[in-house]
Design a protein around this motif. Structure first.
Motif, PDB file in Angstrom:
ATOM      1  N   VAL A   1      41.330  39.038  26.228  1.00 53.67           N
ATOM      2  CA  VAL A   1      41.776  37.649  26.399  1.00 53.67           C
ATOM      3  C   VAL A   1      42.401  37.460  27.772  1.00 53.67           C
ATOM      4  O   VAL A   1      42.208  36.442  28.450  1.00 53.67           O
ATOM      5  N   ALA A   2      43.159  38.462  28.230  1.00 51.31           N
ATOM      6  CA  ALA A   2      43.784  38.368  29.554  1.00 51.31           C
ATOM      7  C   ALA A   2      42.730  38.306  30.659  1.00 51.31           C
ATOM      8  O   ALA A   2      42.849  37.544  31.631  1.00 51.31           O
ATOM      9  N   LEU A   3      41.696  39.145  30.512  1.00 46.08           N
ATOM     10  CA  LEU A   3      40.613  39.126  31.507  1.00 46.08           C
ATOM     11  C   LEU A   3      39.881  37.785  31.522  1.00 46.08           C
ATOM     12  O   LEU A   3      39.526  37.263  32.587  1.00 46.08           O
ATOM     13  N   ILE A   4      39.649  37.251  30.308  1.00 52.19           N
ATOM     14  CA  ILE A   4      38.963  35.947  30.231  1.00 52.19           C
ATOM     15  C   ILE A   4      39.800  34.872  30.883  1.00 52.19           C
ATOM     16  O   ILE A   4      39.327  34.041  31.671  1.00 52.19           O
ATOM     17  N   GLY A   5      41.084  34.853  30.581  1.00 52.53           N
ATOM     18  CA  GLY A   5      41.960  33.864  31.193  1.00 52.53           C
ATOM     19  C   GLY A   5      42.040  34.017  32.692  1.00 52.53           C
ATOM     20  O   GLY A   5      42.076  33.035  33.445  1.00 52.53           O
ATOM     21  N   PHE A   6      42.054  35.252  33.156  1.00 54.70           N
ATOM     22  CA  PHE A   6      42.129  35.492  34.604  1.00 54.70           C
ATOM     23  C   PHE A   6      40.868  35.012  35.319  1.00 54.70           C
ATOM     24  O   PHE A   6      40.916  34.474  36.420  1.00 54.70           O
ATOM     25  N   SER A   7      39.720  35.197  34.677  1.00 57.38           N
ATOM     26  CA  SER A   7      38.458  34.790  35.313  1.00 57.38           C
ATOM     27  C   SER A   7      38.241  33.280  35.256  1.00 57.38           C
ATOM     28  O   SER A   7      37.557  32.710  36.099  1.00 57.38           O
ATOM     29  N   ILE A   8      38.829  32.614  34.244  1.00 51.07           N
ATOM     30  CA  ILE A   8      38.627  31.177  34.102  1.00 51.07           C
ATOM     31  C   ILE A   8      39.501  30.386  35.047  1.00 51.07           C
ATOM     32  O   ILE A   8      39.106  29.338  35.578  1.00 51.07           O
ATOM     33  N   LYS A   9      40.695  30.827  35.323  1.00 48.63           N
ATOM     34  CA  LYS A   9      41.619  30.013  36.122  1.00 48.63           C
ATOM     35  C   LYS A   9      41.107  29.862  37.557  1.00 48.63           C
ATOM     36  O   LYS A   9      40.365  30.707  38.074  1.00 48.63           O
ATOM     37  N   ASP A  10      41.498  28.757  38.202  1.00 51.93           N
ATOM     38  CA  ASP A  10      41.084  28.475  39.570  1.00 51.93           C
ATOM     39  C   ASP A  10      41.716  29.465  40.525  1.00 51.93           C
ATOM     40  O   ASP A  10      42.939  29.678  40.504  1.00 51.93           O
ATOM     41  N   ARG A  11      40.854  30.045  41.375  1.00 47.06           N
ATOM     42  CA  ARG A  11      41.329  30.999  42.362  1.00 47.06           C
ATOM     43  C   ARG A  11      40.681  30.716  43.693  1.00 47.06           C
ATOM     44  O   ARG A  11      39.522  30.305  43.773  1.00 47.06           O
ATOM     45  N   GLU A  12      41.432  30.947  44.756  1.00 50.14           N
ATOM     46  CA  GLU A  12      40.884  30.736  46.079  1.00 50.14           C
ATOM     47  C   GLU A  12      39.984  31.886  46.499  1.00 50.14           C
ATOM     48  O   GLU A  12      39.046  31.705  47.256  1.00 50.14           O
ATOM     49  N   ARG A  13      40.236  33.067  46.047  1.00 53.80           N
ATOM     50  CA  ARG A  13      39.451  34.244  46.415  1.00 53.80           C
ATOM     51  C   ARG A  13      38.881  34.896  45.171  1.00 53.80           C
ATOM     52  O   ARG A  13      39.478  34.885  44.104  1.00 53.80           O
ATOM     53  N   LEU A  14      37.693  35.488  45.341  1.00 51.35           N
ATOM     54  CA  LEU A  14      37.071  36.227  44.258  1.00 51.35           C
ATOM     55  C   LEU A  14      37.609  37.652  44.237  1.00 51.35           C
ATOM     56  O   LEU A  14      38.027  38.204  45.262  1.00 51.35           O
ATOM     57  N   THR A  15      37.539  38.246  43.060  1.00 45.84           N
ATOM     58  CA  THR A  15      37.936  39.639  42.953  1.00 45.84           C
ATOM     59  C   THR A  15      36.873  40.526  43.568  1.00 45.84           C
ATOM     60  O   THR A  15      35.739  40.105  43.810  1.00 45.84           O
ATOM     61  N   VAL A  16      37.235  41.750  43.801  1.00 46.28           N
ATOM     62  CA  VAL A  16      36.288  42.702  44.412  1.00 46.28           C
ATOM     63  C   VAL A  16      35.048  42.898  43.542  1.00 46.28           C
ATOM     64  O   VAL A  16      33.915  42.881  44.044  1.00 46.28           O
ATOM     65  N   PRO A  17      35.179  43.065  42.249  1.00 48.81           N
ATOM     66  CA  PRO A  17      33.957  43.199  41.416  1.00 48.81           C
ATOM     67  C   PRO A  17      33.080  41.946  41.481  1.00 48.81           C
ATOM     68  O   PRO A  17      31.849  42.035  41.527  1.00 48.81           O
ATOM     69  N   GLU A  18      33.737  40.766  41.453  1.00 48.33           N
ATOM     70  CA  GLU A  18      32.946  39.533  41.526  1.00 48.33           C
ATOM     71  C   GLU A  18      32.211  39.420  42.854  1.00 48.33           C
ATOM     72  O   GLU A  18      31.046  39.040  42.912  1.00 48.33           O
ATOM     73  N   GLN A  19      32.912  39.775  43.924  1.00 46.45           N
ATOM     74  CA  GLN A  19      32.256  39.745  45.226  1.00 46.45           C
ATOM     75  C   GLN A  19      31.075  40.710  45.275  1.00 46.45           C
ATOM     76  O   GLN A  19      30.013  40.398  45.817  1.00 46.45           O
ATOM     77  N   PHE A  20      31.282  41.891  44.694  1.00 48.45           N
ATOM     78  CA  PHE A  20      30.214  42.880  44.670  1.00 48.45           C
ATOM     79  C   PHE A  20      29.000  42.364  43.894  1.00 48.45           C
ATOM     80  O   PHE A  20      27.850  42.516  44.333  1.00 48.45           O
ATOM     81  N   MET A  21      29.255  41.753  42.733  1.00 54.58           N
ATOM     82  CA  MET A  21      28.153  41.241  41.913  1.00 54.58           C
ATOM     83  C   MET A  21      27.405  40.119  42.635  1.00 54.58           C
ATOM     84  O   MET A  21      26.174  40.080  42.662  1.00 54.58           O
ATOM     85  N   LYS A  22      28.150  39.184  43.223  1.00 52.30           N
ATOM     86  CA  LYS A  22      27.500  38.068  43.915  1.00 52.30           C
ATOM     87  C   LYS A  22      26.703  38.549  45.114  1.00 52.30           C
ATOM     88  O   LYS A  22      25.590  38.102  45.362  1.00 52.30           O
ATOM     89  N   ASP A  23      27.274  39.482  45.878  1.00 50.30           N
ATOM     90  CA  ASP A  23      26.561  40.003  47.044  1.00 50.30           C
ATOM     91  C   ASP A  23      25.302  40.755  46.630  1.00 50.30           C
ATOM     92  O   ASP A  23      24.250  40.659  47.273  1.00 50.30           O
ATOM     93  N   SER A  24      25.422  41.490  45.550  1.00 51.64           N
ATOM     94  CA  SER A  24      24.263  42.246  45.063  1.00 51.64           C
ATOM     95  C   SER A  24      23.150  41.313  44.615  1.00 51.64           C
ATOM     96  O   SER A  24      21.974  41.490  44.962  1.00 51.64           O
ATOM     97  N   VAL A  25      23.522  40.305  43.810  1.00 52.89           N
ATOM     98  CA  VAL A  25      22.526  39.332  43.334  1.00 52.89           C
ATOM     99  C   VAL A  25      21.914  38.578  44.514  1.00 52.89           C
ATOM    100  O   VAL A  25      20.705  38.351  44.585  1.00 52.89           O
ATOM    101  N   GLY A  26      22.761  38.168  45.484  1.00 50.43           N
ATOM    102  CA  GLY A  26      22.248  37.462  46.655  1.00 50.43           C
ATOM    103  C   GLY A  26      21.290  38.303  47.470  1.00 50.43           C
ATOM    104  O   GLY A  26      20.274  37.816  47.970  1.00 50.43           O
ATOM    105  N   TRP A  27      21.593  39.605  47.596  1.00 51.94           N
ATOM    106  CA  TRP A  27      20.721  40.500  48.359  1.00 51.94           C
ATOM    107  C   TRP A  27      19.360  40.642  47.677  1.00 51.94           C
ATOM    108  O   TRP A  27      18.310  40.605  48.319  1.00 51.94           O
ATOM    109  N   VAL A  28      19.392  40.784  46.348  1.00 52.27           N
ATOM    110  CA  VAL A  28      18.134  40.887  45.596  1.00 52.27           C
ATOM    111  C   VAL A  28      17.323  39.596  45.720  1.00 52.27           C
ATOM    112  O   VAL A  28      16.102  39.604  45.906  1.00 52.27           O
ATOM    113  N   GLN A  29      18.019  38.439  45.636  1.00 51.82           N
ATOM    114  CA  GLN A  29      17.322  37.156  45.776  1.00 51.82           C
ATOM    115  C   GLN A  29      16.697  37.002  47.156  1.00 51.82           C
ATOM    116  O   GLN A  29      15.585  36.497  47.299  1.00 51.82           O
TER     117      GLN A  29
END
Length: 293
Positions: free
Chosen positions: A21-49
């Protein structure tokens, strides 16, 4: 002992739920910066695309280019056929011009039914009588205006000069009901159809095109122009378009209703047409004077 293990599993399950529940709440709230795992996932998906998008665009562009090439090929065929038609028309025009030049040399004249010049004039008054349609213009004999000259607007023929003074003239409109007010006219078409513009139908707002041969191919939407055979008017002055055709009251000829090209009720400026070619009336006068001599 079993009771202890069952409580232990319950405690672990509750801890996992709390963390989830804590992780879900942390990911849902508005943030100015992405976490390192999120950045890694987005960069990976973008590179594949980016890897797959270029081949996809290339394939799509390839088929699109093929389609465009096919369209260009069809358009090129059409343009070539039109160029061939243009070349044929150009040759035909040159032959007609050459033939016309030869005929003019044979007749020893350069005059034509189409030759005319224009003299602009200002409308200064209009007759208030509905049955006597006249307007006055600010050009007269001193400006080269003569009786029976055609008068037009930018849209078409409106009438002829009826009376001329030194500095002004009176123009009789085509809508005037004088029995002598008529214009030799013709229909633009594959065959030459002649008649006379005589009278005006106020209910329909149309000119009357009369004395048309019963077998003449006259249709709605055909354009009516001056024929140039009346002696003073040049050929080619636009009169209007046919809106209705019917037999005359005796069935010997046909009548056509012509919607005027010009507006007879909104005229500020007009142009007086001076025919350059020698009219039939003038030729007859010259011949008679020669015989007298």
């Amino acid at each position: 002992m079993p009771h202890f293990f069952s409580n232990k599993r319950l405690i672990v399950l509750m801890v996992c739920i709390i963390v989830l529940v804590a992780l879900i709440g942390f990911s849902i709230k508005d943030r100015e910066r992405l976490t390192v795992p999120e950045q890694f996932m987005k960069d990976s998906v973008g590179w594949v695309q980016s890897i797959f998008i270029k081949p996809a665009q290339y394939v799509a562009g390839f088929f699109e280019n093929i389609s465009e090439m096919k369209n260009i090929y069809e358009e090129n065929k059409i343009l070539k056929s039109r160029l061939d038609e243009f070349a044929a028309l150009s040759v035909e025009l040159q032959l007609v011009q050459k033939e016309n030049k030869s005929l003019q040399e044979m007749l020893d004249t350069k005059e034509s039914l189409f030759d005319y010049s224009l003299r602009p004039a200002l409308v200064i008054h209009r007759s208030p009588d509905r049955w006597s349609e006249y307007i006055g213009i600010n050009k007269g004999e001193q400006h080269g205006i003569e009786k029976n000259m055609a008068v037009i607007t930018a849209h078409g023929l409106i009438g002829k000069v009826r009376n001329v003074s030194q500095f002004t003239s009176t123009v009789q409109l085509l809508t005037d009901h004088d029995r002598t007010n008529r214009v030799s006219a013709m229909v633009l078409g594959e065959e030459s159809v002649f008649g006379f513009i005589e009278g005006y139908d106020h209910e329909r707002g149309t000119l009357m095109f009369k004395k048309i041969d019963t077998e003449a191919p006259v249709e709605v939407d055909q354009t009516v122009i001056s024929s140039g055979k009346g002696g003073m008017f040049p050929r080619g002055l636009i009169i209007g378009k046919i809106v209705h055709v019917e037999p005359d009251e005796y069935g010997l000829t046909k009548n056509a209703y012509v919607e005027p090209a010009a507006n007879f009720y909104d005229m500020d400026f007009v142009m007086v047409v001076e025919r350059s070619g020698t009219s039939l009336e003038r030729e007859l006068i010259i011949e008679e004077e020669g015989d007298d001599l």
